[in-house]
Structure formats: structure tokens, C-alpha cells
Design a protein around this motif. Structure first.
Motif, mmCIF file in Angstrom:
data_model
loop_
_atom_site.group_PDB
_atom_site.id
_atom_site.type_symbol
_atom_site.label_atom_id
_atom_site.label_comp_id
_atom_site.label_asym_id
_atom_site.label_seq_id
_atom_site.Cartn_x
_atom_site.Cartn_y
_atom_site.Cartn_z
ATOM 1 N N THR A 22 27.481 -80.410 11.716
ATOM 2 C CA THR A 22 26.171 -79.826 12.017
ATOM 3 C C THR A 22 26.299 -78.397 12.522
ATOM 4 O OG1 THR A 22 26.202 -80.687 14.285
ATOM 5 C CG2 THR A 22 25.198 -82.082 12.575
ATOM 6 N N LEU A 23 25.177 -77.683 12.417
ATOM 7 C CA LEU A 23 25.110 -76.289 12.838
ATOM 8 C C LEU A 23 23.716 -76.050 13.400
ATOM 9 C CD1 LEU A 23 26.836 -73.620 12.606
ATOM 10 C CD2 LEU A 23 25.537 -73.141 10.535
ATOM 11 N N SER A 24 23.629 -75.434 14.574
ATOM 12 C CA SER A 24 22.311 -75.164 15.146
ATOM 13 C C SER A 24 21.651 -74.014 14.396
ATOM 14 C CB SER A 24 22.432 -74.815 16.632
ATOM 15 O OG SER A 24 23.002 -73.523 16.794
ATOM 16 N N VAL A 25 20.334 -73.903 14.556
ATOM 17 C CA VAL A 25 19.607 -72.812 13.903
ATOM 18 C C VAL A 25 20.127 -71.465 14.397
ATOM 19 C CG1 VAL A 25 17.358 -71.710 13.638
ATOM 20 C CG2 VAL A 25 17.538 -74.202 13.524
ATOM 21 N N ALA A 26 20.352 -71.353 15.709
ATOM 22 C CA ALA A 26 20.855 -70.091 16.271
ATOM 23 C C ALA A 26 22.208 -69.734 15.673
ATOM 24 C CB ALA A 26 20.951 -70.195 17.789
ATOM 25 N N GLU A 27 23.079 -70.724 15.543
ATOM 26 C CA GLU A 27 24.402 -70.473 14.965
ATOM 27 C C GLU A 27 24.289 -70.040 13.510
ATOM 28 O OE1 GLU A 27 26.989 -73.663 17.668
ATOM 29 O OE2 GLU A 27 26.076 -74.275 15.765
ATOM 30 N N LEU A 28 23.408 -70.698 12.774
ATOM 31 C CA LEU A 28 23.206 -70.340 11.370
ATOM 32 C C LEU A 28 22.762 -68.885 11.238
ATOM 33 C CD1 LEU A 28 22.791 -71.001 8.327
ATOM 34 C CD2 LEU A 28 20.457 -71.696 8.944
ATOM 35 N N LEU A 29 21.779 -68.490 12.041
ATOM 36 C CA LEU A 29 21.231 -67.139 11.938
ATOM 37 C C LEU A 29 22.252 -66.081 12.361
ATOM 38 C CD1 LEU A 29 17.609 -67.737 13.295
ATOM 39 C CD2 LEU A 29 18.382 -67.647 10.919
ATOM 40 N N VAL A 30 22.982 -66.359 13.424
ATOM 41 C CA VAL A 30 23.983 -65.395 13.897
ATOM 42 C C VAL A 30 25.111 -65.253 12.876
ATOM 43 C CG1 VAL A 30 25.789 -65.017 15.618
ATOM 44 C CG2 VAL A 30 23.476 -65.608 16.349
ATOM 45 N N LEU A 31 25.595 -66.360 12.349
ATOM 46 C CA LEU A 31 26.668 -66.292 11.359
ATOM 47 C C LEU A 31 26.209 -65.553 10.103
ATOM 48 C CD1 LEU A 31 28.211 -69.867 11.699
ATOM 49 C CD2 LEU A 31 29.263 -67.696 12.369
ATOM 50 N N ALA A 32 24.980 -65.820 9.681
ATOM 51 C CA ALA A 32 24.451 -65.125 8.505
ATOM 52 C C ALA A 32 24.364 -63.624 8.765
ATOM 53 C CB ALA A 32 23.080 -65.682 8.146
ATOM 54 N N ARG A 33 23.957 -63.269 9.963
ATOM 55 C CA ARG A 33 23.853 -61.853 10.323
ATOM 56 C C ARG A 33 25.224 -61.180 10.303
ATOM 57 N NH1 ARG A 33 20.733 -57.302 10.605
ATOM 58 N NH2 ARG A 33 21.255 -56.046 12.418
ATOM 59 N N ILE A 34 26.198 -61.818 10.896
ATOM 60 C CA ILE A 34 27.542 -61.238 10.958
ATOM 61 C C ILE A 34 28.167 -61.155 9.567
ATOM 62 C CG2 ILE A 34 29.884 -61.567 11.848
ATOM 63 C CD1 ILE A 34 28.595 -62.973 14.273
ATOM 64 N N LEU A 35 27.957 -62.186 8.775
ATOM 65 C CA LEU A 35 28.553 -62.232 7.439
ATOM 66 C C LEU A 35 27.751 -61.433 6.417
ATOM 67 C CD1 LEU A 35 29.547 -66.013 7.398
ATOM 68 C CD2 LEU A 35 31.033 -64.044 7.811
ATOM 69 N N GLU A 36 26.611 -60.880 6.863
ATOM 70 C CA GLU A 36 25.771 -60.034 6.007
ATOM 71 C C GLU A 36 25.342 -60.774 4.740
ATOM 72 O OE1 GLU A 36 28.417 -56.675 5.552
ATOM 73 O OE2 GLU A 36 27.413 -55.617 7.186
ATOM 74 N N VAL A 37 24.768 -61.945 4.962
ATOM 75 C CA VAL A 37 24.310 -62.773 3.854
ATOM 76 C C VAL A 37 22.994 -63.430 4.271
ATOM 77 C CG1 VAL A 37 25.639 -64.751 4.703
ATOM 78 C CG2 VAL A 37 24.963 -64.674 2.312
ATOM 79 N N PRO A 38 22.050 -63.608 3.361
ATOM 80 C CA PRO A 38 20.817 -64.302 3.725
ATOM 81 C C PRO A 38 21.120 -65.705 4.252
ATOM 82 C CG PRO A 38 20.575 -63.237 1.586
ATOM 83 C CD PRO A 38 22.020 -63.138 1.958
ATOM 84 N N PRO A 39 20.487 -66.125 5.340
ATOM 85 C CA PRO A 39 20.730 -67.479 5.860
ATOM 86 C C PRO A 39 20.548 -68.551 4.792
ATOM 87 C CG PRO A 39 19.412 -66.214 7.414
ATOM 88 C CD PRO A 39 19.525 -65.378 6.182
ATOM 89 N N LEU A 40 19.616 -68.311 3.884
ATOM 90 C CA LEU A 40 19.357 -69.266 2.804
ATOM 91 C C LEU A 40 20.623 -69.579 2.018
ATOM 92 C CD1 LEU A 40 17.095 -70.718 1.050
ATOM 93 C CD2 LEU A 40 17.177 -68.669 -0.381
ATOM 94 N N GLN A 41 21.460 -68.572 1.790
ATOM 95 C CA GLN A 41 22.637 -68.776 0.949
ATOM 96 C C GLN A 41 23.752 -69.533 1.652
ATOM 97 O OE1 GLN A 41 21.993 -64.687 -1.532
ATOM 98 N NE2 GLN A 41 24.072 -65.453 -1.430
ATOM 99 N N LEU A 42 23.711 -69.587 2.972
ATOM 100 C CA LEU A 42 24.664 -70.443 3.668
ATOM 101 C C LEU A 42 24.245 -71.904 3.548
ATOM 102 C CD1 LEU A 42 25.441 -68.454 6.947
ATOM 103 C CD2 LEU A 42 26.728 -68.504 4.804
ATOM 104 N N LEU A 43 22.936 -72.128 3.536
ATOM 105 C CA LEU A 43 22.426 -73.496 3.409
ATOM 106 C C LEU A 43 22.462 -73.991 1.971
ATOM 107 C CD1 LEU A 43 19.289 -73.323 5.729
ATOM 108 C CD2 LEU A 43 21.371 -74.621 6.163
ATOM 109 N N PHE A 44 22.128 -73.089 1.051
ATOM 110 C CA PHE A 44 22.027 -73.465 -0.361
ATOM 111 C C PHE A 44 22.926 -72.540 -1.182
ATOM 112 C CE2 PHE A 44 18.069 -74.452 1.783
ATOM 113 C CZ PHE A 44 17.885 -75.787 1.459
ATOM 114 N N PRO A 45 24.078 -73.013 -1.606
ATOM 115 C CA PRO A 45 25.045 -72.168 -2.327
ATOM 116 C C PRO A 45 24.593 -71.831 -3.745
ATOM 117 C CG PRO A 45 25.828 -74.427 -2.251
ATOM 118 C CD PRO A 45 24.596 -74.386 -1.396
#
Length: 224
Positions: free
Chosen positions: A46-69
Motif C-alpha cells: 500500500t501507499l498513502s495519497v501523500a506518498e503517491l503525490l510526493v513520489l510523483a512530484r520528485i520523479l516528475e511524472v503524473p501521479p496517474l501514471q504511477l497508479l496506471f502504467p
């Protein structure tokens, strides 16, 4: 999601430790290296919403693409025990389309994202038409012959009528949103007159309502 985080981390040439440090130091989200390692390996599911958003920000990728490849996997498990095409699942997530066709009616009454997208398109189309009106008016003013001036003037008037129709549609759409409990997006300055008209109409309606249905206190006062 674990594979996507690992893939984008490697693309950005970040070590797991460096990623953890950035989360902690730059985003006040303490994440240990071991937590990220477990996440990437799948040991942490599992991953919290905050973790998802922060990781997406750091990795410079839309959060959507971490959830849906998208473009990486043809299908994913969109719900426990249920798979779907990755692109269709992503469209459901962002409010483009319901997951099942029988949800369409209920979906239409609550899908604020769809109303906002429609509103944005209508404002965009209105601005294009407004530019066309102004262009035609400018050409009419600079026309070398009377026939050219009349042609451009006629075209400008036709576009102006369509512009008014666009504004009527936009006004009705905003009213529909309010009726559904959705706050419409802000209008650009050059369309703020629509809100001014709405406020004036509401004020006039309130006056009529007070005149037709005075409250009991006012009635008692008048009776005295």
C-alpha cells in the motif's frame, strides 16, 4: 505501482536512499530507505495519497501514471479481483468515463471533472470566436473597397450572433452545475459579465419574491 516507481526512479538516476532523503528533506514526508525498498519489491502493498503525490512530484511524472502504467501494461487489477484495460481504468480514475455502462446515469449527476472539462472547452471556443469577431471588425475597418467592408462586417455580425449563443450555452451549463451542487470554475475577466448578469437577475428575483411573499414580521408591521 511498485514497478512504475522503480522504473521512473532509475530513469531519474536516483538511488533509493536519495529518493528517501528528498522525501524527508524537501517535502517533510519522512520515508525510510527500507520502506521504499519494500515498496518497490512489493513487500509493502500500500501507499498513502501523500506518498503517491510526493513520489510523483520528485520523479516528475503524473501521479496517474504511477497508479496506471499506461503504455507499459495492457491490463491491470483496477479493483480487487477485477481487471480492466489500463487506459480504460485510467479514464475511469480521472472521470472521463464510468467503469460500467450501467453507471452512466448516476455518473452524469456527480462527475464534476466532466463539467469542468466541458466548461473549459466552451470558454476556449468562445475565445476563438471572439478573436474571429475582432479580426473581421478590424478587416472591415481597413477594407479597401465598400464590398470588402460589407463582407467583413456581415461576417463579424454573424460571428457575434454565434458568440451570444455560446454565452447562453455557457450560462446554462453553469446554472446546471449549481443545481447539482457543483461550484462552477472562475470565469476569465472578459466573460465576467455573465456572472454580473446572474447576480443582477438573482437580485431582481429576490425583490419580486419579497414583494410577493413578505415574511410574517413585515406583514404584522404593515397591519399595525
Amino acid at each position: 505501482m511498485a514497478e512504475e516507481i522503480r522504473r521512473y526512479r532509475k530513469q531519474r538516476r536516483l538511488s533509493v536512499q536519495r529518493l528517501a532523503d528528498i522525501c524527508t528533506e524537501d517535502y517533510a514526508l519522512p520515508i525510510k530507505r527500507s520502506v521504499l525498498a519494500n515498496l518497490e519489491s512489493g513487500r509493502r502493498p500500500t501507499l498513502s495519497v501523500a506518498e503517491l503525490l510526493v513520489l510523483a512530484r520528485i520523479l516528475e511524472v503524473p501521479p496517474l501514471q504511477l497508479l496506471f502504467p499506461i503504455g507499459q501494461a495492457d491490463e491491470i487489477e483496477v479493483l480487487p479481483g477485477r481487471t480492466a484495460k489500463t487506459w480504460y481504468a485510467a479514464q475511469w480514475f480521472i472521470g472521463e468515463t464510468p467503469l460500467d455502462i450501467d453507471e452512466a446515469a448516476a455518473w452524469a449527476t456527480v462527475n464534476a471533472a466532466a463539467y469542468y472539462r466541458s466548461h473549459e472547452r466552451r470558454v476556449h471556443d468562445w475565445r476563438l470566436r471572439k478573436d474571429e469577431v475582432e479580426s473581421r471588425q478590424a478587416k472591415a475597418a481597413q477594407a479597401a473597397t465598400e464590398s470588402e467592408r460589407e463582407a467583413h462586417t456581415s461576417a463579424a455580425e454573424a460571428q457575434q450572433q454565434l458568440l451570444s449563443m455560446d454565452e447562453d450555452v455557457l450560462t446554462r451549463e453553469r446554472a446546471r452545475m449549481r443545481k447539482l451542487g457543483i461550484t462552477p470554475p472562475d470565469l476569465p475577466d472578459d466573460l465576467d459579465h455573465l456572472e454580473e448578469k446572474r447576480r443582477e437577475a438573482k437580485a431582481a428575483a429576490d425583490v419580486i419574491k419579497r414583494e410577493m411573499y413578505p415574511d410574517s414580521t413585515e406583514s404584522d408591521t404593515k397591519g399595525e
